[in-house]
Motif scaffolding. Structure first.
Motif, PDB file in Angstrom:
ATOM      1  N   UNK A   2     -14.464  42.332 -23.187  1.00 47.05           N
ATOM      2  CA  UNK A   2     -15.360  42.867 -22.152  1.00 47.05           C
ATOM      3  C   UNK A   2     -14.837  42.505 -20.763  1.00 47.05           C
ATOM      4  N   UNK A   3     -14.510  43.536 -19.974  1.00 52.81           N
ATOM      5  CA  UNK A   3     -14.030  43.332 -18.613  1.00 52.81           C
ATOM      6  C   UNK A   3     -15.204  43.392 -17.635  1.00 52.81           C
ATOM      7  N   UNK A   4     -15.058  42.661 -16.554  1.00 48.47           N
ATOM      8  CA  UNK A   4     -16.043  42.750 -15.478  1.00 48.47           C
ATOM      9  C   UNK A   4     -15.960  44.136 -14.847  1.00 48.47           C
ATOM     10  N   UNK A   5     -17.011  44.544 -14.180  1.00 53.54           N
ATOM     11  CA  UNK A   5     -17.038  45.856 -13.552  1.00 53.54           C
ATOM     12  C   UNK A   5     -16.063  45.960 -12.379  1.00 53.54           C
ATOM     13  N   UNK A   6     -15.770  47.180 -12.007  1.00 56.29           N
ATOM     14  CA  UNK A   6     -14.913  47.411 -10.852  1.00 56.29           C
ATOM     15  C   UNK A   6     -15.589  46.857  -9.596  1.00 56.29           C
TER      16      UNK A   6
ATOM     17  N   UNK B  20      -6.129  39.807 -32.406  1.00 51.82           N
ATOM     18  CA  UNK B  20      -6.477  38.735 -33.339  1.00 51.82           C
ATOM     19  C   UNK B  20      -5.291  38.409 -34.246  1.00 51.82           C
ATOM     20  N   UNK B  21      -5.509  37.435 -35.115  1.00 55.69           N
ATOM     21  CA  UNK B  21      -4.419  36.943 -35.965  1.00 55.69           C
ATOM     22  C   UNK B  21      -3.902  37.991 -36.932  1.00 55.69           C
ATOM     23  N   UNK B  22      -4.703  39.033 -37.199  1.00 56.21           N
ATOM     24  CA  UNK B  22      -4.284  40.086 -38.136  1.00 56.21           C
ATOM     25  C   UNK B  22      -3.688  41.289 -37.423  1.00 56.21           C
ATOM     26  N   UNK B  23      -3.519  41.180 -36.106  1.00 60.51           N
ATOM     27  CA  UNK B  23      -2.878  42.257 -35.353  1.00 60.51           C
ATOM     28  C   UNK B  23      -3.832  43.304 -34.838  1.00 60.51           C
ATOM     29  N   UNK B  24      -5.138  43.137 -35.100  1.00 57.04           N
ATOM     30  CA  UNK B  24      -6.110  44.078 -34.552  1.00 57.04           C
ATOM     31  C   UNK B  24      -6.253  43.800 -33.043  1.00 57.04           C
ATOM     32  N   UNK B  25      -6.413  44.860 -32.255  1.00 52.61           N
ATOM     33  CA  UNK B  25      -6.482  44.661 -30.804  1.00 52.61           C
ATOM     34  C   UNK B  25      -7.447  45.644 -30.148  1.00 52.61           C
ATOM     35  N   UNK B  26      -7.851  45.264 -28.963  1.00 52.28           N
ATOM     36  CA  UNK B  26      -8.693  46.135 -28.138  1.00 52.28           C
ATOM     37  C   UNK B  26      -8.345  45.848 -26.672  1.00 52.28           C
ATOM     38  N   UNK B  27      -8.584  46.836 -25.832  1.00 50.51           N
ATOM     39  CA  UNK B  27      -8.234  46.701 -24.420  1.00 50.51           C
ATOM     40  C   UNK B  27      -9.425  47.004 -23.510  1.00 50.51           C
ATOM     41  N   UNK B  28      -9.336  46.489 -22.290  1.00 52.29           N
ATOM     42  CA  UNK B  28     -10.282  46.860 -21.237  1.00 52.29           C
ATOM     43  C   UNK B  28      -9.562  46.719 -19.911  1.00 52.29           C
ATOM     44  N   UNK B  29     -10.156  47.268 -18.871  1.00 58.74           N
ATOM     45  CA  UNK B  29      -9.501  47.208 -17.559  1.00 58.74           C
ATOM     46  C   UNK B  29     -10.533  47.033 -16.453  1.00 58.74           C
ATOM     47  N   UNK B  30     -10.039  46.506 -15.340  1.00 58.87           N
ATOM     48  CA  UNK B  30     -10.849  46.348 -14.135  1.00 58.87           C
ATOM     49  C   UNK B  30     -10.052  46.870 -12.945  1.00 58.87           C
ATOM     50  N   UNK B  31     -10.757  47.587 -12.052  1.00 58.56           N
ATOM     51  CA  UNK B  31     -10.143  48.098 -10.824  1.00 58.56           C
ATOM     52  C   UNK B  31     -10.748  47.387  -9.622  1.00 58.56           C
ATOM     53  N   UNK B  32      -9.889  46.909  -8.758  1.00 54.16           N
ATOM     54  CA  UNK B  32     -10.326  46.301  -7.502  1.00 54.16           C
ATOM     55  C   UNK B  32      -9.840  47.192  -6.363  1.00 54.16           C
ATOM     56  N   UNK B  33     -10.782  47.657  -5.561  1.00 53.28           N
ATOM     57  CA  UNK B  33     -10.460  48.474  -4.390  1.00 53.28           C
ATOM     58  C   UNK B  33     -10.518  47.595  -3.143  1.00 53.28           C
ATOM     59  N   UNK B  34      -9.388  47.441  -2.490  1.00 55.35           N
ATOM     60  CA  UNK B  34      -9.333  46.693  -1.236  1.00 55.35           C
ATOM     61  C   UNK B  34      -9.488  47.715  -0.111  1.00 55.35           C
ATOM     62  N   UNK B  35     -10.632  47.678   0.551  1.00 53.43           N
ATOM     63  CA  UNK B  35     -10.976  48.704   1.539  1.00 53.43           C
ATOM     64  C   UNK B  35     -10.907  48.132   2.955  1.00 53.43           C
TER      65      UNK B  35
END
Length: 196
Positions: free
Chosen positions: A10-14, A60-75
């Motif tokens: 779980x990634x934090x929000x943008x 995990x140890x069995x090679x299962x994976x999942x991804x998430x991403x976060x975007x930071x906008x420097x304004x």
């Protein structure tokens, strides 16, 4: 027993942060396995603003994976700081010019331009001139300041009368007109004292 269940990541929000402020990506939470950074992609914006996206993977140890991403906008929503030199008063006849202001910006460069110059005339050759400048950064944020120059005339005219003279009674005579360097000439008084 086979483990085919991917970890929960779980990634934090943008988020958006103002240019010039310190920031970091927020570390995601993961239910199982190890966390690794897959990529960090940065896209430049105006000035020093940018958009950065980081992708994480939990494996995990069995090679299962999942991804998430976060975007930071420097304004950049902060206007430059522009500082004009103080107003000044100049005696008429003295050379003068407006003083160019200084400007700074926390998120890159800025340009200074003249917005307007307004001149109001006063008595004689006196005047009041106001110049306004604008500092604009690469993201279009701007700020203005002004300087007023008052050109005053506090110097009296130079008047020069002809020397005193004596004329023989019965001869025609006149007062000799004085010369004057500035302004208009008028008679203040004529005083006559009778003699013998």
């Amino acid at each position: 027993v086979v483990d085919t269940t991917a970890p929960v990541i779980s990634c934090a929000g943008n988020k958006s942060v103002e240019c010039g402020s310190g920031w970091n990506f927020d570390q995601p939470t993961v239910s199982d396995g190890t966390l690794s950074v897959v990529s960090t992609v940065t896209n430049a914006g105006c000035g020093n603003s940018l958009s950065a996206t980081r992708t994480w993977r939990a494996t995990d140890a069995c090679g299962n994976s999942a991804e998430c991403r976060q975007t930071v906008n420097v304004v950049d929503t902060t206007a430059p700081v522009i500082s004009c030199v103080g107003n000044k008063t100049i005696e008429y006849g003295t050379a003068w010019s407006f003083d160019v202001p200084s400007a700074s910006d926390v998120c890159g460069t800025n340009s200074i331009s003249v917005v307007s110059t307004v001149t109001n005339t006063g008595c004689g050759n006196s005047l009041v001139a106001v110049r306004t400048w604008r500092a604009t950064d690469a993201c279009g944020n701007s700020a203005e300041c002004s300087q007023t120059v008052s050109v005053v005339d506090t110097t009296a005219p130079v008047i020069s009368c002809a020397g005193n003279k004596s004329v023989e009674c019965g001869s025609g005579w006149n007062f000799d007109q004085p010369t004057v360097s500035d302004g208009t000439l008028s008679v203040v008084s004529t005083v006559t004292n009778a003699g013998c």
